[in-house]
Scaffold this active site. Structure first.
Site, PDB file in Angstrom:
ATOM      1  N   SER A 160      59.246 -28.103 -13.131  1.00 24.16           N
ATOM      2  CA  SER A 160      57.830 -27.989 -13.487  1.00 24.16           C
ATOM      3  C   SER A 160      56.999 -28.755 -12.467  1.00 24.16           C
ATOM      4  O   SER A 160      57.134 -29.978 -12.333  1.00 24.16           O
ATOM      5  CB  SER A 160      57.585 -28.567 -14.877  1.00 24.16           C
ATOM      6  OG  SER A 160      56.192 -28.753 -15.056  1.00 24.16           O
ATOM      7  N   HIS A 163      58.336 -23.473 -12.407  1.00 30.50           N
ATOM      8  CA  HIS A 163      57.589 -23.439 -13.671  1.00 30.50           C
ATOM      9  C   HIS A 163      56.182 -23.985 -13.422  1.00 30.50           C
ATOM     10  O   HIS A 163      56.016 -25.117 -12.945  1.00 30.50           O
ATOM     11  CB  HIS A 163      58.329 -24.288 -14.709  1.00 30.50           C
ATOM     12  CG  HIS A 163      57.748 -24.249 -16.076  1.00 30.50           C
ATOM     13  ND1 HIS A 163      57.989 -23.227 -16.977  1.00 30.50           N
ATOM     14  CD2 HIS A 163      56.923 -25.116 -16.720  1.00 30.50           C
ATOM     15  CE1 HIS A 163      57.357 -23.473 -18.110  1.00 30.50           C
ATOM     16  NE2 HIS A 163      56.691 -24.618 -17.981  1.00 30.50           N
ATOM     17  N   ASP A 194      52.542 -24.835 -15.064  1.00 31.71           N
ATOM     18  CA  ASP A 194      51.886 -25.121 -16.341  1.00 31.71           C
ATOM     19  C   ASP A 194      50.370 -24.964 -16.235  1.00 31.71           C
ATOM     20  O   ASP A 194      49.695 -25.770 -15.592  1.00 31.71           O
ATOM     21  CB  ASP A 194      52.222 -26.555 -16.780  1.00 31.71           C
ATOM     22  CG  ASP A 194      53.650 -26.676 -17.262  1.00 31.71           C
ATOM     23  OD1 ASP A 194      54.042 -25.901 -18.150  1.00 31.71           O
ATOM     24  OD2 ASP A 194      54.387 -27.536 -16.740  1.00 31.71           O
ATOM     25  N   MET A 247      46.889 -25.115 -18.155  1.00 30.90           N
ATOM     26  CA  MET A 247      46.312 -25.701 -19.383  1.00 30.90           C
ATOM     27  C   MET A 247      44.797 -25.636 -19.300  1.00 30.90           C
ATOM     28  O   MET A 247      44.219 -25.857 -18.234  1.00 30.90           O
ATOM     29  CB  MET A 247      46.746 -27.166 -19.515  1.00 30.90           C
ATOM     30  CG  MET A 247      48.253 -27.362 -19.503  1.00 30.90           C
ATOM     31  SD  MET A 247      48.694 -29.069 -19.900  1.00 30.90           S
ATOM     32  CE  MET A 247      50.438 -29.066 -19.487  1.00 30.90           C
ATOM     33  N   HIS A 284      53.504 -20.642 -17.391  1.00 25.20           N
ATOM     34  CA  HIS A 284      53.410 -21.019 -18.800  1.00 25.20           C
ATOM     35  C   HIS A 284      51.937 -21.210 -19.147  1.00 25.20           C
ATOM     36  O   HIS A 284      51.325 -22.200 -18.745  1.00 25.20           O
ATOM     37  CB  HIS A 284      54.221 -22.323 -18.971  1.00 25.20           C
ATOM     38  CG  HIS A 284      54.227 -22.884 -20.355  1.00 25.20           C
ATOM     39  ND1 HIS A 284      54.736 -24.136 -20.637  1.00 25.20           N
ATOM     40  CD2 HIS A 284      53.805 -22.372 -21.550  1.00 25.20           C
ATOM     41  CE1 HIS A 284      54.620 -24.369 -21.938  1.00 25.20           C
ATOM     42  NE2 HIS A 284      54.059 -23.318 -22.502  1.00 25.20           N
ATOM     43  N   MET A 312      49.205 -22.255 -21.365  1.00 21.76           N
ATOM     44  CA  MET A 312      48.819 -23.043 -22.540  1.00 21.76           C
ATOM     45  C   MET A 312      47.307 -22.939 -22.666  1.00 21.76           C
ATOM     46  O   MET A 312      46.559 -23.900 -22.413  1.00 21.76           O
ATOM     47  CB  MET A 312      49.300 -24.495 -22.377  1.00 21.76           C
ATOM     48  CG  MET A 312      50.806 -24.626 -22.597  1.00 21.76           C
ATOM     49  SD  MET A 312      51.493 -26.138 -21.913  1.00 21.76           S
ATOM     50  CE  MET A 312      51.715 -25.611 -20.214  1.00 21.76           C
ATOM     51  N   MET A 363      59.292 -24.908 -27.085  1.00 26.71           N
ATOM     52  CA  MET A 363      58.845 -26.230 -26.642  1.00 26.71           C
ATOM     53  C   MET A 363      59.666 -27.321 -27.332  1.00 26.71           C
ATOM     54  O   MET A 363      59.882 -27.264 -28.550  1.00 26.71           O
ATOM     55  CB  MET A 363      57.359 -26.443 -26.978  1.00 26.71           C
ATOM     56  CG  MET A 363      56.380 -25.592 -26.193  1.00 26.71           C
ATOM     57  SD  MET A 363      56.514 -25.736 -24.394  1.00 26.71           S
ATOM     58  CE  MET A 363      56.145 -27.470 -24.133  1.00 26.71           C
ATOM     59  N   GLY A 394      51.250 -30.125 -23.395  1.00 28.86           N
ATOM     60  CA  GLY A 394      50.056 -30.829 -22.899  1.00 28.86           C
ATOM     61  C   GLY A 394      50.330 -31.788 -21.763  1.00 28.86           C
ATOM     62  O   GLY A 394      49.519 -31.913 -20.857  1.00 28.86           O
ATOM     63  N   PHE A 395      51.471 -32.455 -21.818  1.00 20.83           N
ATOM     64  CA  PHE A 395      51.738 -33.497 -20.819  1.00 20.83           C
ATOM     65  C   PHE A 395      53.216 -33.530 -20.438  1.00 20.83           C
ATOM     66  O   PHE A 395      54.081 -33.248 -21.278  1.00 20.83           O
ATOM     67  CB  PHE A 395      51.324 -34.877 -21.354  1.00 20.83           C
ATOM     68  CG  PHE A 395      49.866 -34.943 -21.694  1.00 20.83           C
ATOM     69  CD1 PHE A 395      48.930 -35.256 -20.709  1.00 20.83           C
ATOM     70  CD2 PHE A 395      49.422 -34.652 -22.978  1.00 20.83           C
ATOM     71  CE1 PHE A 395      47.569 -35.275 -21.010  1.00 20.83           C
ATOM     72  CE2 PHE A 395      48.067 -34.677 -23.288  1.00 20.83           C
ATOM     73  CZ  PHE A 395      47.140 -34.990 -22.308  1.00 20.83           C
ATOM     74  N   GLY A 396      53.475 -33.926 -19.198  1.00 22.07           N
ATOM     75  CA  GLY A 396      54.852 -34.164 -18.774  1.00 22.07           C
ATOM     76  C   GLY A 396      55.304 -35.543 -19.234  1.00 22.07           C
ATOM     77  O   GLY A 396      54.507 -36.355 -19.722  1.00 22.07           O
ATOM     78  N   GLY A 397      56.587 -35.797 -19.107  1.00 21.97           N
ATOM     79  CA  GLY A 397      57.116 -37.141 -19.349  1.00 21.97           C
ATOM     80  C   GLY A 397      57.197 -37.577 -20.798  1.00 21.97           C
ATOM     81  O   GLY A 397      57.301 -38.769 -21.079  1.00 21.97           O
ATOM     82  N   ASP A 452      61.517 -26.441 -22.871  1.00 18.26           N
ATOM     83  CA  ASP A 452      60.541 -27.124 -22.023  1.00 18.26           C
ATOM     84  C   ASP A 452      60.085 -28.410 -22.706  1.00 18.26           C
ATOM     85  O   ASP A 452      59.509 -28.361 -23.798  1.00 18.26           O
ATOM     86  CB  ASP A 452      59.354 -26.169 -21.806  1.00 18.26           C
ATOM     87  CG  ASP A 452      58.289 -26.711 -20.877  1.00 18.26           C
ATOM     88  OD1 ASP A 452      58.483 -27.791 -20.284  1.00 18.26           O
ATOM     89  OD2 ASP A 452      57.235 -26.039 -20.756  1.00 18.26           O
ATOM     90  N   GLY A 453      60.347 -29.548 -22.028  1.00 16.96           N
ATOM     91  CA  GLY A 453      59.856 -30.828 -22.518  1.00 16.96           C
ATOM     92  C   GLY A 453      60.978 -31.819 -22.763  1.00 16.96           C
ATOM     93  O   GLY A 453      61.852 -31.581 -23.597  1.00 16.96           O
ATOM     94  N   GLY A 454      60.970 -32.894 -21.976  1.00 21.67           N
ATOM     95  CA  GLY A 454      61.952 -33.958 -22.191  1.00 21.67           C
ATOM     96  C   GLY A 454      63.372 -33.580 -21.790  1.00 21.67           C
ATOM     97  O   GLY A 454      64.326 -34.205 -22.258  1.00 21.67           O
ATOM     98  N   GLY A 457      60.440 -31.421 -15.496  1.00 24.45           N
ATOM     99  CA  GLY A 457      59.405 -31.965 -14.620  1.00 24.45           C
ATOM    100  C   GLY A 457      59.803 -33.330 -14.122  1.00 24.45           C
ATOM    101  O   GLY A 457      60.272 -33.504 -12.986  1.00 24.45           O
ATOM    102  N   SER A 458      59.677 -34.338 -14.990  1.00 24.63           N
ATOM    103  CA  SER A 458      59.942 -35.709 -14.537  1.00 24.63           C
ATOM    104  C   SER A 458      61.389 -35.934 -14.135  1.00 24.63           C
ATOM    105  O   SER A 458      61.660 -36.695 -13.203  1.00 24.63           O
ATOM    106  CB  SER A 458      59.484 -36.729 -15.579  1.00 24.63           C
ATOM    107  OG  SER A 458      59.591 -36.229 -16.871  1.00 24.63           O
TER     108      SER A 458
HETATM  109  C1  DX5 Z   1      54.352 -29.754 -21.102  1.00 22.83           C
HETATM  110  C2  DX5 Z   1      54.716 -28.748 -20.052  1.00 22.83           C
HETATM  111  C3  DX5 Z   1      56.004 -29.016 -19.402  1.00 22.83           C
HETATM  112  C4  DX5 Z   1      56.126 -30.341 -18.669  1.00 22.83           C
HETATM  113  C5  DX5 Z   1      57.539 -30.807 -18.845  1.00 22.83           C
HETATM  114  O1  DX5 Z   1      53.321 -29.272 -21.882  1.00 22.83           O
HETATM  115  O2  DX5 Z   1      54.761 -27.451 -20.598  1.00 22.83           O
HETATM  116  O3  DX5 Z   1      56.415 -27.936 -18.551  1.00 22.83           O
HETATM  117  O4  DX5 Z   1      55.820 -30.275 -17.318  1.00 22.83           O
HETATM  118  O5  DX5 Z   1      57.645 -32.099 -18.315  1.00 22.83           O
HETATM  119  P1  DX5 Z   1      58.908 -33.037 -18.575  1.00 22.83           P
HETATM  120  O6  DX5 Z   1      60.128 -32.299 -18.057  1.00 22.83           O
HETATM  121  O7  DX5 Z   1      58.593 -34.260 -17.797  1.00 22.83           O
HETATM  122  O8  DX5 Z   1      58.985 -33.264 -20.056  1.00 22.83           O
HETATM  123 ZN    ZN Z   2      55.674 -25.819 -19.393  1.00 20.73          ZN
END
Ligand code: DX5
Ligand code: ZN
Length: 220
Positions: A7, A30, A32, A34, A63, A65, A136, A141-144, A174-176, A196-197
């Site tokens: 991501s 990927h 994102d 938003m 993706h 959002m 999800m 909304g946010f990475g990490g 997607d996420g964590g 992502g992270s």
């Molecule tokens: C969150 C995004 C994700 C995000 C994942 O809303 O849809 O794609 O970048 O980030 P990580 O892998 O750090 O959880």
């Molecule tokens: Zn995403």
């Protein structure tokens, strides 16, 4: 086969070409999008997807959002997306169906995405025409953010629906997603892992991608 989708939300947007090149060993990119309404964050829009398309041949998994996504399907398809995901919570069912119809007309692959609150059965009206379902594993909304273990049940349930109604459909999470959580989601039935992270935060990015991809082998 397990696919890894880095991501770019965790990339440095002032060095996006460099950071896209850094993940070229992955299976797709990927992206994102938003809108500050469907989720409390604003990220990437159509012109950025257009620029990304010019700088990579990677498969672009976009993706969305955003509220009422049918309005923007054609624009993101023309910008160069290969697949678009729309959230089932982002509009009425008839308008989600319309968004999928426009994707078909534009020749992009079709996916629906589920927030953690949404039940697996919500994909049933669309499953036969989908190329992918995105579950999800954090609130979008946010990475990490921290992986939501409760979502393993939803992944299992979506996997059962896919196997029954459309086995060719992919199941993305997607996420964590990180080395500790990847084996859990693979075991539950996911085959496309967004990270992502865990990718951009690694010292060895190709190594992190390879490790996530091989997570299921370590499990056995
Ligand atoms: C969150 C995004 C994700 C995000 C994942 O809303 O849809 O794609 O970048 O980030 P990580 O892998 O750090 O959880
Ligand atoms: Zn995403």
């Amino acid at each position: 086969m397990i696919k890894i989708a880095p991501s770019i939300l965790s990339a440095d947007f002032a060095n996006l070409a460099r950071d896209i090149q850094a993940v070229s060993s992955a299976d797709c990119l990927h992206v994102d999008v938003m809108d500050g309404a469907f989720v409390p964050n604003i990220t990437i829009g159509v012109p950025v997807v257009q620029s990304i398309r010019r700088c990579t041949g990677m498969f672009l998994d976009v993706h969305l959002m955003i509220d009422k996504p049918a309005r923007y399907i054609e624009a993101f398809a023309k910008a160069g997306a290969d697949l678009l995901s729309v959230h089932l919570e982002a509009d009425h069912p008839a308008r989600i169906a319309e968004a999928l119809r426009i994707m078909g007309d534009c020749g992009v692959k079709k996916a629906v995405a589920l927030r953690p609150i949404t039940r697996a059965e919500a994909v049933l009206p669309y499953i036969q025409e989908l190329d992918m379902v995105l579950v999800m594993t954090v609130e979008p909304g946010f990475g990490g953010q921290k992986f939501m273990e409760d979502q393993l049940d939803t992944i299992h349930q979506v996997r059962a629906i896919i196997d029954r109604h459309n086995p060719a459909c992919e199941l993305e999470v997607d996420g964590g997603i990180a080395p500790g959580t990847a084996p859990l989601v693979i075991e539950a039935g996911a085959n496309v892992l967004v990270a992502g992270s865990a990718v951009y935060g690694a010292d060895d990015i190709p190594g992190a991608i390879a490790a996530l991809r091989g997570s299921h082998r370590r499990m056995r």
